[in-house]
Design an enzyme around this catalytic site. Sequence first.
Site, PDB file in Angstrom:
ATOM      1  CD  GLU A 194      -5.687   5.992   7.568  1.00  0.00           C
ATOM      2  OE1 GLU A 194      -4.620   5.948   7.969  1.00  0.00           O
ATOM      3  OE2 GLU A 194      -6.844   5.940   6.790  1.00  0.00           O
TER       4      GLU A 194
ATOM      5  CD  GLU B  82      -7.444   8.437  -3.011  1.00  0.00           C
ATOM      6  OE1 GLU B  82      -7.390   7.512  -2.396  1.00  0.00           O
ATOM      7  OE2 GLU B  82      -6.731   9.437  -3.432  1.00  0.00           O
TER       8      GLU B  82
ATOM      9  CG  HIS C  53      -1.763   0.701   0.799  1.00  0.00           C
ATOM     10  ND1 HIS C  53      -2.945   1.554   0.139  1.00  0.00           N
ATOM     11  CD2 HIS C  53      -2.546   2.412   2.271  1.00  0.00           C
ATOM     12  CE1 HIS C  53      -3.567   2.644   0.827  1.00  0.00           C
ATOM     13  NE2 HIS C  53      -3.008   3.424   1.992  1.00  0.00           N
TER      14      HIS C  53
ATOM     15  CG  ASP D 106      -0.728   5.802   4.272  1.00  0.00           C
ATOM     16  OD1 ASP D 106      -0.942   5.701   3.022  1.00  0.00           O
ATOM     17  OD2 ASP D 106      -1.065   4.726   4.584  1.00  0.00           O
TER      18      ASP D 106
ATOM     19  CG  HIS E 275      -1.431   7.069  -1.022  1.00  0.00           C
ATOM     20  ND1 HIS E 275      -2.937   7.159  -1.431  1.00  0.00           N
ATOM     21  CD2 HIS E 275      -1.238   6.582   0.461  1.00  0.00           C
ATOM     22  CE1 HIS E 275      -3.438   7.163  -1.204  1.00  0.00           C
ATOM     23  NE2 HIS E 275      -3.247   6.246   0.143  1.00  0.00           N
TER      24      HIS E 275
ATOM     25  CG  HIS F 230     -10.775   7.894   0.026  1.00  0.00           C
ATOM     26  ND1 HIS F 230     -11.161   9.074   1.059  1.00  0.00           N
ATOM     27  CD2 HIS F 230      -9.140   8.468   0.205  1.00  0.00           C
ATOM     28  CE1 HIS F 230     -10.014   9.151   1.793  1.00  0.00           C
ATOM     29  NE2 HIS F 230      -8.696   8.714   0.932  1.00  0.00           N
TER      30      HIS F 230
ATOM     31  CG  HIS G 162      -8.094   4.277   2.279  1.00  0.00           C
ATOM     32  ND1 HIS G 162      -7.761   4.650   1.141  1.00  0.00           N
ATOM     33  CD2 HIS G 162      -6.295   4.343   2.694  1.00  0.00           C
ATOM     34  CE1 HIS G 162      -6.734   4.671   0.414  1.00  0.00           C
ATOM     35  NE2 HIS G 162      -6.123   4.982   1.483  1.00  0.00           N
TER      36      HIS G 162
END
Length: 388
Positions: A210, A141, A65, A325, A67, A180, A207
């Site tokens: 979290e 996304e 995972h 992340d 970004h 998302h 997600h």
Amino acid sequence: MTQPTLHTADILYTGMGSPIRDGGVVVSGQTIAAAGPLAELRQNYPQARQLPPRRVISPPPVNAHTHLDMSLYEFQSLPYFRWIPEVVIAGRAQRGLEGARAGLEAVRASGAAGMGDIVWDAGVMEWLLQESEVSGVAYWEVLDPNPATALVTFDKARELVAGWRKLERPGGLRLGLSPHATHTVSYKLHRLLAEYSVGEGLPMQIHVLEHPSEAELFATGAGPLAESFLASMRRTGTELSIAEVIGREPAPGLSAISYLAELGVLKARPTLIHMVNATPEDVRVVAQAGCPVVTCPRSNRNLHCGTFPWQQFAAAGVEVALGTDSVASGETLNIHDEVRAAWAIYPGLDPRLVVRAAVKGGTRVTGGRVPFIRRGEAWSETYLWPEE
């Protein structure tokens, strides 16, 4: 005749079964002669020259995972409900191809065998599908909490996906979808995307849970995450309630996982990212649905999210993978940094579970294949994980 060498490690993972403690690999030339418990190898190969011990010998890990397009952001540690508006949204001008290029180079340099990347920019998606030498999945996304515009948003996503599928290539990234988060995508759009993903064979990441305030959002419709989210909607001229977004009233017995189950989203077997604040019942539902989970220990710590209940998921048979992340929350895109952080954050957890998650779990999430460290296979120096 070349003298064989004996590589030793505290943890040996051959890609099969479970990692073992105090293992080793005998290498003759560039070929693996044997792999297994160190005591057995010493007895069977007394002539082998033993090398200094390592912490881990294993196939390379997968960063499940990321970004990448946020790689120009500055790292900031804030509560999640503040981090989203103050870092992610405020820094949108920094997202794009330049960041993705830097991020991909960091992932490649870390020695990751694959990745699962969340992509926010269409230009970045096209570049990744055509150019990335790291395999895995690039997830497009999708965000839209307004049920009234769900069909329009879905049609646009479907149009983009149809064009991008032509860019997929052997050895490169596959295309996926990422609604998302549970509360930033309307209930109508969640259903449309899940049904489409199943029909098209597209992997999904979402997600989920979290921060503790996400559980509060579903239970009461209030709390800091709900307030922050609704305020961000108002700034765009959209007046919505939590009930309108999720298609029902929040209730004490409602969780993000039971909500996704009610919508039928879990039937698509999406990969669930974070899951830090899952209850035992959430763990049971996820296990029954067969959904894998990716944990990002440094990001969870830095965004004040809590500690992922790793032992509960492992006991339930849920496939756990590891991700970094973004650099904005996880500090680096080096999956080996994440492994070492996980060992420190979970001192009571068997460290072999972390190694397996990084290798087998990440590979299963991103659809790759784990090379086996066994007799007759080629030896690779990438199997010797960096010490620091």
